[in-house]
Write a protein that holds these residues in place. Structure first.
Motif, short mmCIF file in Angstrom:
data_model
loop_
_atom_site.label_atom_id
_atom_site.label_comp_id
_atom_site.label_asym_id
_atom_site.label_seq_id
_atom_site.Cartn_x
_atom_site.Cartn_y
_atom_site.Cartn_z
N GLY A 202 0.79 -1.22 0.00
CA GLY A 202 0.00 0.00 0.00
C GLY A 202 0.82 1.27 0.00
N SER A 203 0.20 2.36 0.46
CA SER A 203 0.87 3.65 0.50
C SER A 203 0.53 4.31 1.82
CB SER A 203 0.40 4.53 -0.67
OG SER A 203 -1.00 4.70 -0.63
N GLY A 204 1.22 5.40 2.13
CA GLY A 204 0.99 6.10 3.39
C GLY A 204 2.11 5.82 4.38
N GLU A 205 1.91 6.25 5.63
CA GLU A 205 2.93 6.09 6.66
C GLU A 205 3.36 4.63 6.79
OE1 GLU A 205 4.47 8.35 8.28
OE2 GLU A 205 3.31 10.12 7.73
N GLY A 206 4.65 4.40 6.80
CA GLY A 206 5.19 3.06 6.99
C GLY A 206 5.33 2.26 5.72
N ALA A 207 4.78 2.75 4.61
CA ALA A 207 4.88 2.04 3.34
C ALA A 207 6.09 2.54 2.55
CB ALA A 207 3.60 2.26 2.52
N THR A 208 6.52 1.71 1.61
CA THR A 208 7.63 2.08 0.73
C THR A 208 7.24 1.78 -0.70
OG1 THR A 208 9.30 1.60 2.41
CG2 THR A 208 10.03 1.66 0.12
N VAL A 209 7.53 2.73 -1.59
CA VAL A 209 7.36 2.52 -3.02
C VAL A 209 8.72 2.60 -3.67
CG1 VAL A 209 6.39 3.44 -5.16
CG2 VAL A 209 5.01 3.43 -3.09
N LYS A 210 9.01 1.63 -4.52
CA LYS A 210 10.30 1.61 -5.21
C LYS A 210 10.14 2.25 -6.58
CE LYS A 210 12.17 -2.15 -2.54
NZ LYS A 210 12.89 -3.45 -2.52
N PHE A 211 11.05 3.19 -6.87
CA PHE A 211 10.93 4.09 -8.01
C PHE A 211 12.17 3.94 -8.89
CE2 PHE A 211 10.57 8.90 -9.18
CZ PHE A 211 9.92 8.58 -10.36
N GLY A 212 12.01 3.34 -10.07
CA GLY A 212 13.13 3.17 -10.99
C GLY A 212 13.19 4.30 -12.00
N THR B 217 4.60 8.36 2.33
CA THR B 217 5.14 7.11 1.77
C THR B 217 6.62 7.28 1.46
OG1 THR B 217 3.01 6.59 0.74
CG2 THR B 217 4.95 5.46 -0.13
N GLU B 218 7.43 6.39 1.98
CA GLU B 218 8.86 6.44 1.69
C GLU B 218 9.08 5.98 0.25
OE1 GLU B 218 13.15 4.81 3.41
OE2 GLU B 218 11.27 3.92 4.10
N ALA C 224 -0.70 4.46 -6.73
CA ALA C 224 -0.98 5.72 -6.04
C ALA C 224 0.09 6.76 -6.37
CB ALA C 224 -1.06 5.49 -4.53
N MET C 225 1.35 6.32 -6.37
CA MET C 225 2.42 7.25 -6.70
C MET C 225 2.36 7.66 -8.16
SD MET C 225 6.55 6.93 -6.19
CE MET C 225 7.60 8.30 -6.70
N ALA C 226 2.06 6.72 -9.05
CA ALA C 226 1.98 7.04 -10.47
C ALA C 226 0.93 8.11 -10.73
CB ALA C 226 1.67 5.78 -11.28
N LYS C 227 -0.23 7.99 -10.09
CA LYS C 227 -1.27 8.99 -10.28
C LYS C 227 -0.80 10.35 -9.78
CE LYS C 227 -6.14 10.04 -9.61
NZ LYS C 227 -7.47 9.52 -9.22
N TRP C 228 -0.13 10.37 -8.63
CA TRP C 228 0.36 11.64 -8.10
C TRP C 228 1.41 12.25 -9.02
CZ3 TRP C 228 5.03 13.69 -6.68
CH2 TRP C 228 4.99 14.89 -5.95
N LEU C 229 2.24 11.41 -9.64
CA LEU C 229 3.29 11.91 -10.52
C LEU C 229 2.72 12.64 -11.74
CD1 LEU C 229 5.76 8.89 -10.40
CD2 LEU C 229 6.22 11.20 -9.55
N GLY C 230 1.46 12.36 -12.06
CA GLY C 230 0.83 13.07 -13.15
C GLY C 230 0.16 14.37 -12.74
N SER C 231 0.25 14.73 -11.48
CA SER C 231 -0.44 15.91 -10.97
C SER C 231 0.32 17.20 -11.24
CB SER C 231 -0.67 15.76 -9.47
OG SER C 231 0.56 15.86 -8.76
N ALA C 232 -0.38 18.31 -11.09
CA ALA C 232 0.26 19.63 -11.22
C ALA C 232 1.28 19.85 -10.11
CB ALA C 232 -0.81 20.72 -11.18
N VAL C 233 0.99 19.33 -8.91
CA VAL C 233 1.92 19.47 -7.78
C VAL C 233 3.24 18.79 -8.09
CG1 VAL C 233 2.32 18.90 -5.36
CG2 VAL C 233 0.06 19.68 -6.10
N ALA C 234 3.17 17.61 -8.69
CA ALA C 234 4.40 16.89 -9.05
C ALA C 234 5.19 17.64 -10.11
CB ALA C 234 4.05 15.49 -9.53
N ALA C 235 4.48 18.17 -11.11
CA ALA C 235 5.16 18.94 -12.15
C ALA C 235 5.83 20.17 -11.58
CB ALA C 235 4.15 19.34 -13.23
N ASP C 236 5.17 20.83 -10.65
CA ASP C 236 5.77 22.02 -10.03
C ASP C 236 6.99 21.66 -9.20
OD1 ASP C 236 3.80 23.53 -11.20
OD2 ASP C 236 2.57 23.71 -9.39
N ALA C 237 6.94 20.50 -8.53
CA ALA C 237 8.11 20.06 -7.75
C ALA C 237 9.30 19.83 -8.66
CB ALA C 237 7.77 18.79 -6.99
N ALA C 238 9.07 19.24 -9.83
CA ALA C 238 10.16 18.99 -10.78
C ALA C 238 10.71 20.27 -11.36
CB ALA C 238 9.66 18.08 -11.90
#
Length: 448
Positions: free
Chosen positions: A58-68, A95-96, A350-364
């Motif tokens: 899953g996602s959230g506190e204590g979860a980890t997503v691996k990002f290649g 999410t870590e 969950a991370m993939a959907k967030w990566l498509g957001s305006a917030v993610a684009a602004d962070a980049a």
């Protein structure tokens, strides 16, 4: 994300012409009208099999997503953009993110083994044909339930759709291929962007007369020269022919393709010699130091120059045939997929959907030398450079948009046939008949 080289796919899978046509139409409608806190780093020299039992569900506190990602830490701004997105996701979601950062050539060369082993949950990839082939092979996850994504219009959804009608991709950015140059070098020499082919030839002759090689050129990695073929084919034969050729529906040994190589042959004396011994970054450096006057590449050329592009400008390749015009160009879409073999499917999606957001684009885009244009229409343009603003305008004004040869055609064909064939042409440009006959023979066996 730096422009990666092509790679093969398992089983030699292919996508029907109807799907390819739909993808091309989608790209046109997509692009027209568009005016490390908590980050676990795990980069290495090889693309590791990173999905294990420690991924956490899953996602959230204590979860980890691996990002290649297809950028090593040494990639500078390109790596920084992706790392900034990962850090922002951790801050927002709790999410870590374990970041597996690998140089882009190694990433692409190892992608099949990676996806068929124990891959990361989310990884950087590309829209169009190459995404569709992985979907058809069952190597990436159906993310249809993520759509709609706020700020990504229906055309981007179409560009993320495979022939089965499902979505397997989340777009993040796009960028044009064009002819780049240093404004200060042009101003110093009294040069101006050409408006016609006659202007173009006169400009290159004047550059040579002043001891400047007109075009920087490096094809050691195999893929950069594909951009030259793409633009010459679209200028001489038109966008529709180009897309049909990429789909295997036109003859590679026909007069149209021979004309492309013949035109290219006449332009080679204006390019740096021995391109097979030079990377695209080394060619960019030659333009940066004034050794060369121009460079046909994507806007990621900024990354190789180590600057924010303030002294860079570009123009689209000029018209070669008045009946064809100059309103087609390559403008690839980058983004993310969820690996079917990833251990944390819920967290990866969950991370993939967030990566498509305006917030993610602004962070980049915040504080990084970002030459790309955000796919999400809600992303801020307040920090866009003049280069980014012009990129959006030029792509928006284009009548036809291609992705790039290794994204518009069967990946096995791009990798095993076109890379060596173009490199053979660059070594022996007088044997056009031999090169095109060889391409056609191999294309017939792949496309049928």
């Amino acid at each position: 994300m730096s422009r990666p080289r092509p790679t093969g796919f398992p089983g030699g899978t292919s996508v029907p012409r109807s799907a390819l046509t739909t993808m091309a139409a989608s790209r046109r409608s997509v692009l027209r009208g568009m005016a490390l806190s908590g980050l676990a780093l795990g980069s290495g020299g090889l693309l590791a099999a990173c999905g294990g039992d420690d991924s956490g569900g899953g996602s959230g506190e204590g979860a980890t997503v691996k990002f290649g990602i297809n950028e090593a830490e040494s990639a500078g701004p390109a790596y920084d953009r992706l790392a900034a997105m990962a850090a922002a996701y951790t801050e927002e979601s709790g999410t870590e993110v374990s970041l597996n950062a690998v140089d882009h050539n190694t990433f692409q060369e190892s992608i099949n083994t990676y996806l068929q082993g124990s891959p990361d949950d989310v990884f950087t990839w590309f829209a169009g044909f190459r995404m569709a082939q992985f979907a058809e092979a069952g190597l990436i996850t159906d993310v249809s339930d993520l759509w709609p994504i706020d700020g990504l219009n229906d055309s981007f959804k179409q560009a993320s759709t495979a022939p089965d009608g499902k979505q397997y991709f989340v777009p993040v950015q796009y960028y044009p291929w064009a002819v780049f140059y240093r404004k200060s070098v042009f101003d110093k020499n009294g040069w101006a962007p050409p408006e016609t082919n006659d202007d173009f030839m006169a400009l290159m002759d004047d550059m040579q007369g002043k001891g400047v090689t007109p075009f920087a050129f490096g094809d050691k990695d195999g893929w950069p020269a594909m951009g030259t073929f793409d633009i010459l084919n679209m200028r001489l034969n038109g966008f529709d022919f180009h897309m049909s050729l990429m789909a295997g529906e036109e003859a590679w040994d026909g007069d149209e393709v021979k004309q492309v190589f013949e035109t290219w042959r006449t332009l080679l004396p204006y390019h740096q010699e021995d391109p097979l011994g030079r990377t695209w970054q080394e060619a960019a450096t030659a333009m940066g130091n004034g050794e060369c006057g121009m460079y046909l590449l994507g806007t990621f050329v900024v990354d190789a120059l180590g600057e924010n592009g303030e002294d860079l400008d570009f123009f689209t390749f000029p018209e070669l045939d008045s009946s064809i015009g100059s309103d087609a160009l390559d403008a690839p879409i980058d983004g993310f997929c969820v690996a079917a073999g990833g251990q944390n499917q819920e967290g990866g999606k969950a991370m993939a959907k967030w990566l498509g957001s305006a917030v993610a684009a602004d962070a980049a885009n915040n504080g990084a030398d970002a030459p790309f244009i955000a796919a999400n229409e809600g992303a801020s343009t307040s920090t866009y450079s003049d280069l980014q603003k012009k990129s959006a305008e030029v792509v928006g004004a284009a009548a036809n948009i291609a992705q790039f040869m290794d994204r518009d055609t069967n990946a096995d064909f791009a990798n095993t046939v076109m890379i060596p064939s173009i490199q053979e042409f660059l070594k022996n440009p007088d044997d056009i008949d031999g090169v095109t006959a060889s391409i056609q023979e191999q294309a017939a066996s792949i496309f049928g």
